[in-house]
Enzyme design. Structure first.
Site, PDB file in Angstrom:
ATOM      1  N   HIS A 155       0.828  -1.215   0.000  1.00  0.00           N
ATOM      2  CA  HIS A 155       0.000   0.000   0.000  1.00  0.00           C
ATOM      3  C   HIS A 155       0.858   1.258   0.000  1.00  0.00           C
ATOM      4  O   HIS A 155       0.440   2.300   0.501  1.00  0.00           O
ATOM      5  CB  HIS A 155      -0.951   0.029   1.211  1.00  0.00           C
ATOM      6  CG  HIS A 155      -1.664  -1.267   1.454  1.00  0.00           C
ATOM      7  ND1 HIS A 155      -2.872  -1.576   0.859  1.00  0.00           N
ATOM      8  CD2 HIS A 155      -1.319  -2.367   2.188  1.00  0.00           C
ATOM      9  CE1 HIS A 155      -3.246  -2.787   1.240  1.00  0.00           C
ATOM     10  NE2 HIS A 155      -2.310  -3.292   2.028  1.00  0.00           N
ATOM     11  N   SER A 276      14.324  21.734 -15.961  1.00  0.00           N
ATOM     12  CA  SER A 276      13.098  22.523 -16.133  1.00  0.00           C
ATOM     13  C   SER A 276      13.488  23.827 -16.808  1.00  0.00           C
ATOM     14  O   SER A 276      14.595  24.319 -16.616  1.00  0.00           O
ATOM     15  CB  SER A 276      12.492  22.791 -14.760  1.00  0.00           C
ATOM     16  OG  SER A 276      11.726  23.978 -14.784  1.00  0.00           O
ATOM     17  N   LYS A 282      15.845  21.781 -10.766  1.00  0.00           N
ATOM     18  CA  LYS A 282      15.164  20.539 -11.099  1.00  0.00           C
ATOM     19  C   LYS A 282      16.005  19.534 -11.879  1.00  0.00           C
ATOM     20  O   LYS A 282      16.764  19.889 -12.772  1.00  0.00           O
ATOM     21  CB  LYS A 282      13.891  20.823 -11.918  1.00  0.00           C
ATOM     22  CG  LYS A 282      12.783  21.487 -11.150  1.00  0.00           C
ATOM     23  CD  LYS A 282      12.213  20.623 -10.043  1.00  0.00           C
ATOM     24  CE  LYS A 282      11.262  19.580 -10.448  1.00  0.00           C
ATOM     25  NZ  LYS A 282      10.003  19.756 -10.922  1.00  0.00           N
TER      26      LYS A 282
END
Ligand code: ARG
Length: 471
Positions: A155, A276, A282
């Site tokens: 999960h 980016s 980034k």
């Protein structure tokens, strides 16, 4: 020019020519079309349906055409609709009336069925090679990370500790099944439709076993109607490849998660990352995202062609021409994804400390605390409940289970002794899981031996396969 028989009085409308012509995309089958024609014309010669020297001349010219096509010297024309009629037209232009004998005892229906099978067989082998390459890359990680401990998740919640080897070996199993699935599909499809003609075979005494054998098939198809209208193998390979894309997509999803700032378990090389246009800090895993994205496209192609096939009466119908763009797009997408994925995985680095530290918080050794108590003869259910209370205490007091003092352990049960610290250490939790298939390095080593055996057989079998056998 009116290509079809004298039955037609009017010239085909340009619109209809453009609409049903497949040459724009089926020209990539030219090699397979020529291979099929070479086998057919050899068969015609062998059976004295045409003279042997005629057969030889046609084969020689077909080889010449192939060479010119390889060199990009040939222009295809939509007037001749598809690759089959284009090749035939070029042949007739070169050797005149003799070229008109090639199509004796053959239809475009068995011709296209054959071309697609020959193409599909080669593509299956190429894609199997990519799965083997990826398994080899993953095996290198497995070798070097038997003691690189990390959290395993259910999960997406930290569950129990595993090793990075055990983690990558889960994907090895998926890609090994993918290889085997393709192998099974290959075996099932390895039958030659050549000689089925339009749908009802032919009156010429063709030797279908002979053409099947020289083209590298295991045997000819048993029913001429099925021979020309079977596209199961394309559906099956597209299904196999959709499953591969699901695997690549799931793996990509995890790579994206694991290289995110908060996880940091792995780092992709700069060469396989993008920046980016506005945020200078980034480093994005675009390649993994695009692979995850392309899974939708492949599954879409497969679904589309399933839908095309489901209502078709026997035998050939033009709907089947839709197999090409779908199948080409699937194999191109899968090969493109593998090329990038394999490079991306090969060059990524593993951040062992981050993985190890992530094991410390999240109570992933709680099951082992319960197992410890069970070993001391508490029932598992009671031990489970008691450990739950310990976890709750740990959360309230911001303490991992390993950081409990002996007094704290004793508050919960007197069964705890000093050895609890060792028994719930991450290393111990992983290493004692030595059941077959488990994460302990002993089990991992056994698994890897088995994979090595598989790899050596797969590599041998791929080397033994000759692409374009008749050429
Ligand atoms: N271009 C056709 C295809 O891809 C070839 C077979 C055409 N046969 C026919 N009877 N129209 O399916």
């Amino acid at each position: 020019m009116q290509y079809f028989s004298g039955r037609f009085k009017e010239k085909a409308d340009d619109l209809i020519l453009d609409f049903h012509s497949s040459i724009k995309f089926d020209k990539r089958l030219y090699r397979y079309d020529i291979m099929g024609s070479i086998a057919h014309v050899r068969g015609l010669g062998k059976q004295n349906i045409i003279k042997m020297d005629e057969s030889k001349k046609i084969e020689e010219t077909l080889r010449e055409i192939l060479e010119e096509m390889d060199q990009g010297k040939i222009e295809f024309s939509i007037e001749y609709e598809d690759i089959h009629m284009n090749v035939e037209k070029i042949l007739i232009d070169k050797i005149g009336d003799l070229g008109k004998k090639l199509h004796t005892g053959r239809s475009r229906n068995d011709q296209v069925a054959l071309d697609m099978k020959l193409f599909a067989k080669d593509e299956v082998k190429k894609i199997q090679s990519y799965t083997v390459e990826l398994i080899e890359i993953l095996m290198d990680f497995a070798k070097n990370n038997k003691h690189t401990y990390m959290p395993g998740f259910t999960h997406l919640q930290k569950a129990q500790p595993i090793s990075f080897s055990h983690y990558v070996l889960a994907y090895v199993e998926m890609f090994r099944r993918d290889y085997e699935r393709l192998e099974n599909s290959f075996k099932l499809m390895n039958t030659s439709p050549l000689g089925s003609a339009a749908l009802a075979g032919t009156t010429y005494p063709l030797d279908r076993n002979y053409t099947s054998e020289i083209l590298g098939f295991s045997n000819p198809t048993w029913n001429s109607m099925d021979g020309v209208s079977d596209r199961d193998y394309l559906l099956e390979i597209m299904s196999d490849l959709s499953i591969i894309m699901v695997h690549l997509s799931r793996f990509s999803e995890e790579i994206i998660t694991y290289c995110s700032n908060d996880y940091g378990y792995i780092e992709l090389s700069d060469a396989f990352s993008t920046g980016s246009s506005i945020m200078p800090q980034k480093k994005n895993p675009d390649a993994a995202e695009l692979i995850r994205g392309k899974s939708g496209r492949v599954i879409g192609d497969m679904t589309g062609f399933f839908t095309t096939m489901k209502g078709l009466p026997l035998a050939y119908n033009k709907d089947m021409q839709e197999d090409k763009e779908a199948f080409f797009d699937v194999v191109d997408s899968v090969k493109g994804c593998f090329t990038v994925f394999n490079g991306m995985v090969k060059t990524m680095t593993v951040n062992k400390d981050k993985m190890y530290n992530a094991c410390k918080h999240g109570y992933i050794n709680a099951t082992d605390v319960a197992d410890y108590l069970t070993e001391k003869e508490m029932s598992f259910r009671d031990a489970y409940k008691l450990t739950g209370a310990m976890v709750s205490y740990g959360i309230d007091n911001k303490k991992a289970l390993d950081d409990f003092s002996m007094e704290e352990f004793h508050k919960f049960s007197k069964l705890f002794q000093k050895d609890i610290y060792e028994k719930i250490s991450i290393k111990y939790c992983v290493e004692k899981r030595t059941t077959l298939g488990g994460p302990g390095s002993e089990s991992v080593t056994k698994h890897m031996e088995n994979v090595e055996e598989f790899l050596s057989q797969a590599i041998k079998s791929l080397k033994g396969y000759k692409l374009n056998s008749i050429l």
